[in-house]
Design a protein around this motif. Structure first.
Motif, PDB file in Angstrom:
ATOM      1  N   LYS A 132       0.755  -1.285  -0.222  1.00 19.49           N
ATOM      2  CA  LYS A 132       0.037  -0.204  -0.553  1.00 19.49           C
ATOM      3  C   LYS A 132       0.633   1.571  -0.132  1.00 19.49           C
ATOM      4  N   ILE A 133       0.391   2.394  -0.985  1.00 19.77           N
ATOM      5  CA  ILE A 133       1.277   3.894  -0.624  1.00 19.77           C
ATOM      6  C   ILE A 133       0.092   4.459   0.355  1.00 19.77           C
ATOM      7  N   VAL A 134       1.101   4.366   0.710  1.00 23.14           N
ATOM      8  CA  VAL A 134       0.961   5.784   2.220  1.00 23.14           C
ATOM      9  C   VAL A 134       1.544   7.106   2.157  1.00 23.14           C
ATOM     10  N   ALA A 135       0.997   7.927   2.747  1.00 26.55           N
ATOM     11  CA  ALA A 135       1.881   9.340   2.660  1.00 26.55           C
ATOM     12  C   ALA A 135       1.305   9.629   4.538  1.00 26.55           C
ATOM     13  N   GLY A 183       1.291  11.419   8.195  1.00 26.64           N
ATOM     14  CA  GLY A 183       0.458  12.505   7.992  1.00 26.64           C
ATOM     15  C   GLY A 183       0.044  13.215   7.197  1.00 26.64           C
ATOM     16  N   SER A 184      -0.468  12.567   5.892  1.00 26.48           N
ATOM     17  CA  SER A 184      -1.053  13.496   4.873  1.00 26.48           C
ATOM     18  C   SER A 184      -0.265  14.030   4.829  1.00 26.48           C
ATOM     19  N   ASP A 185       1.212  13.966   4.144  1.00 27.13           N
ATOM     20  CA  ASP A 185       2.244  15.235   3.723  1.00 27.13           C
ATOM     21  C   ASP A 185       2.645  14.778   2.382  1.00 27.13           C
ATOM     22  N   PRO A 186       1.845  15.550   1.333  1.00 21.99           N
ATOM     23  CA  PRO A 186       2.864  15.073  -0.445  1.00 21.99           C
ATOM     24  C   PRO A 186       4.200  14.501  -0.409  1.00 21.99           C
ATOM     25  N   VAL A 225       5.827  10.801   1.390  1.00 20.63           N
ATOM     26  CA  VAL A 225       5.310   9.412   0.438  1.00 20.63           C
ATOM     27  C   VAL A 225       5.753   8.209   0.783  1.00 20.63           C
ATOM     28  N   LEU A 271      -9.699   0.022  -0.732  1.00 17.60           N
ATOM     29  CA  LEU A 271      -8.331   1.035  -0.028  1.00 17.60           C
ATOM     30  C   LEU A 271      -9.521   2.249   0.313  1.00 17.60           C
ATOM     31  N   HIS A 318      -4.225  18.377  -3.953  1.00 15.59           N
ATOM     32  CA  HIS A 318      -3.136  18.510  -4.043  1.00 15.59           C
ATOM     33  C   HIS A 318      -3.268  18.242  -1.979  1.00 15.59           C
ATOM     34  N   GLU A 367      -6.440  18.511   4.011  1.00 16.59           N
ATOM     35  CA  GLU A 367      -5.780  18.071   4.764  1.00 16.59           C
ATOM     36  C   GLU A 367      -5.212  18.356   5.774  1.00 16.59           C
ATOM     37  N   ARG A 422      -6.090   6.327  -6.490  1.00 15.28           N
ATOM     38  CA  ARG A 422      -6.254   6.460  -4.852  1.00 15.28           C
ATOM     39  C   ARG A 422      -4.477   6.473  -4.606  1.00 15.28           C
ATOM     40  N   ARG A 423      -3.839   5.954  -4.966  1.00 15.46           N
ATOM     41  CA  ARG A 423      -2.149   5.647  -4.890  1.00 15.46           C
ATOM     42  C   ARG A 423      -1.759   6.568  -5.451  1.00 15.46           C
ATOM     43  N   PRO A 465      -1.515   9.532  -1.746  1.00 17.25           N
ATOM     44  CA  PRO A 465      -2.455   8.875  -0.907  1.00 17.25           C
ATOM     45  C   PRO A 465      -2.571   9.928   0.806  1.00 17.25           C
ATOM     46  N   TRP A 466      -2.167  11.315   0.558  1.00 14.90           N
ATOM     47  CA  TRP A 466      -2.233  11.918   1.315  1.00 14.90           C
ATOM     48  C   TRP A 466      -4.009  12.558   1.350  1.00 14.90           C
ATOM     49  N   LEU A 467      -4.663  11.549   0.486  1.00 12.67           N
ATOM     50  CA  LEU A 467      -6.611  11.759   1.177  1.00 12.67           C
ATOM     51  C   LEU A 467      -6.853  11.173   1.675  1.00 12.67           C
ATOM     52  N   ARG A 468      -7.460  11.460   2.292  1.00 16.21           N
ATOM     53  CA  ARG A 468      -8.123  10.192   3.841  1.00 16.21           C
ATOM     54  C   ARG A 468      -9.444  10.201   3.181  1.00 16.21           C
TER      55      ARG A 468
END
Lengths: 128, 377
Positions: free
Chosen positions: A57-60, A62-65, A68, A94, B237, B241, B273-274, B277-280
């Protein structure tokens, strides 16, 4: 449970299509003896979900772009047709919470044999 | 027919003459404006590339004593504030709205600063207690725009920061703009994004996709495109968030496009989505929590019930805020809007949604709910 092969038949971080009692199933071997099984039908448009790409799974963070990263504990398959992603472990989409879910089957590795319970209690492929 | 008071979220106030702004320039810029333009002042805002064949103002909105439409408070009171029972009105400038279309970023920052001081002195100092202001932000230099929001955003009559034209050729979600959102949230101000900002000869971008329109009718029909771009950009962007208390008011873009964009946005997000990924949450969830829309120009459906049906699809009663766009040629009045939306939405659309957005107290006195700074807008 039905044997679908030996553990060494399935490469780590790969998905292998098998047919069991006329049901097409994707057998996902993740790291070590972590093995999962999903029905090869996407709940979105009934596409061949297991023909898609498998990866962590690709995540960020702290929701920080700018942060990643990957979550290696979460294997994800992206459907071959529209790219919808599903958590291989639970079948849950997801990005859509529990609304969309690929049917999963219980898997057990016993003495090197990979066993799948076709009529197990895994959640149904469903659009709630 | 709605008979209560209204909050008008888009009133264009203007200086009677460009010379009115001169006292608000620094000595250096005043010299530049007056000396470098030959016999005329250097124009504050570049020319739009699509002239409206009838002009962009109501023909009856020009003050009899002369001056620009929107420059006379007395006429505004007579034509808008009194007959439409406006309890509060948000002033959004005339030509100055598009300060970010100025090619010279340093001059633009000065025009914005001067215009804000002019607005405070001439419109927000008690001339009419119903009126509230917006902080004009020259976003060519986002850090400077943020400073300006902090400089005057704490004025008790300032209700929002105003963006229109994108001054750096990028949609408003780009991180370069984030200092503006940081300042707005710090001051407790929503960010108002006004449509039609990219239709200037000085711009290096097309105001719409696929090429520059030739005629005003093309331009005006497609005005919502630019706002769609900014909206999608901000959500993609992760602006909401990063700034979870930020609220946005989209102005003058109509509403009928909303379901098409949101539905496609949510659909595409599921497959992509990938990449973000910063979008929740789904894009539409950010929209409903953070974004409100002014009504004008409310599209004219062939039959009223079609418009109502469309608006119900997007739960529009919770997100629309009435706006007249006075004194522009395509102004909407209260009667038109009240007849176009379900009666059970009137209180929300004409008053309450705006009160919630701006953090005002729910009284018709026009008294703001204390010091907004630091609170969610």
């Amino acid at each position: 449970m039905i044997e679908v092969g030996r553990l060494e038949d399935f490469a780590e971080r790969s998905v292998t299509l098998v047919t069991v009692e006329r049901v097409e199933i994707g057998v996902v071997r993740w790291d070590g003896d972590a093995v999962y099984a999903l029905r090869n039908v996407c709940p979105h448009a009934h596409g061949p979900v297991c023909a898609g790409r498998l990866g962590p799974k690709i995540v960020a963070e702290g929701s920080d772009p700018l942060s990643v990263a990957v979550d290696d504990t979460c294997p994800v398959i992206a459907c071959a047709w529209h790219g919808w992603e599903f958590d291989v472990r639970s079948g849950e989409a997801l990005c859509a919470g529990s609304r969309y879910r690929v049917k999963t089957y219980p898997v057990r590795v016993d003495s090197g044999r990979v066993l799948v319970a076709l009529n197990g209690r895994g959640p149904q492929t469903e659009r709630e | 027919m709605y008979s209560g008071t209204v909050i008008d979220c888009d009133i264009h106030h203007d200086w009677a003459s460009p010379a009115d702004l001169l006292p608000y320039f620094s000595a250096g810029w005043r010299e530049y404006v007056t000396r470098s333009g030959g016999r005329d002042l250097i124009p504050y805002i570049p020319s739009e590339i699509h002239p409206n064949p009838g002009g962009v103002f109501r023909d009856d909105a020009f003050p009899p004593e002369g001056g620009a439409a929107g420059s006379s408070l007395a006429l505004m009171q007579e034509q808008l504030l009194e007959p439409h029972r406006v309890e509060r009105g948000l002033l959004t400038f005339g030509a100055g709205t598009y300060v970010a279309a100025i090619a010279n970023p340093y001059y633009a920052a000065e025009v914005a600063r001067a215009a804000n001081d002019w607005s405070i002195d001439n419109w927000l100092g008690g001339a009419d207690d119903r009126l509230y202001g917006t902080v004009l932000a020259a976003n060519q230099l986002p850090e400077e725009a943020a400073k300006e929001i902090r400089r005057v955003g704490g004025h008790p009559r300032m209700a929002a920061a105003l963006l229109a034209t994108n001054g750096i050729g990028k949609p408003f979600g780009h991180p370069l703009f984030h200092p503006i959102y940081e300042a707005a949230t710090e001051m407790g101000l929503p960010v108002a994004i006004h449509a039609a900002g990219e239709s200037f000869a000085s711009m290096r971008v097309s105001p719409v996709g696929s090429g520059v329109p030739s005629l005003y009718l093309e331009h005006h029909t497609l005005v919502p495109q630019g706002v769609m771009t900014h909206l999608v950009s901000m959500i993609v962007h992760g602006v909401f968030e990063k700034f979870p208390t930020l609220r946005v008011l989209l102005m003058e873009a109509g509403v009928a496009w909303i379901p098409a964009v949101l539905w496609r946005f949510d659909m595409d997000y599921k497959g992509l989505r990938r990449e973000t990924p910063w979008l929740r949450r789904h894009p539409s969830e950010y929209f409903y929590e953070h974004v409100r829309i002014t009504t004008q120009p409310l599209e004219l459906a062939p039959r009223r019930e079609q418009m109502v049906e469309l608006l119900r699809l997007i739960d529009a009663g919770e997100i629309l805020c009435f706006s007249s766009d006075y004194p522009h040629w395509d102004t909407d009045d209260v009667l038109h809007v009240s007849q176009s939306i379900p009666a059970e939405w009137h209180d929300r659309v004409f008053r309450e949604n705006a009160i919630d957005l701006f953090g005002w107290s729910d009284s018709a006195s026009g008294v703001p709910a204390g010091d907004r700074a630091g609170e969610a807008g």
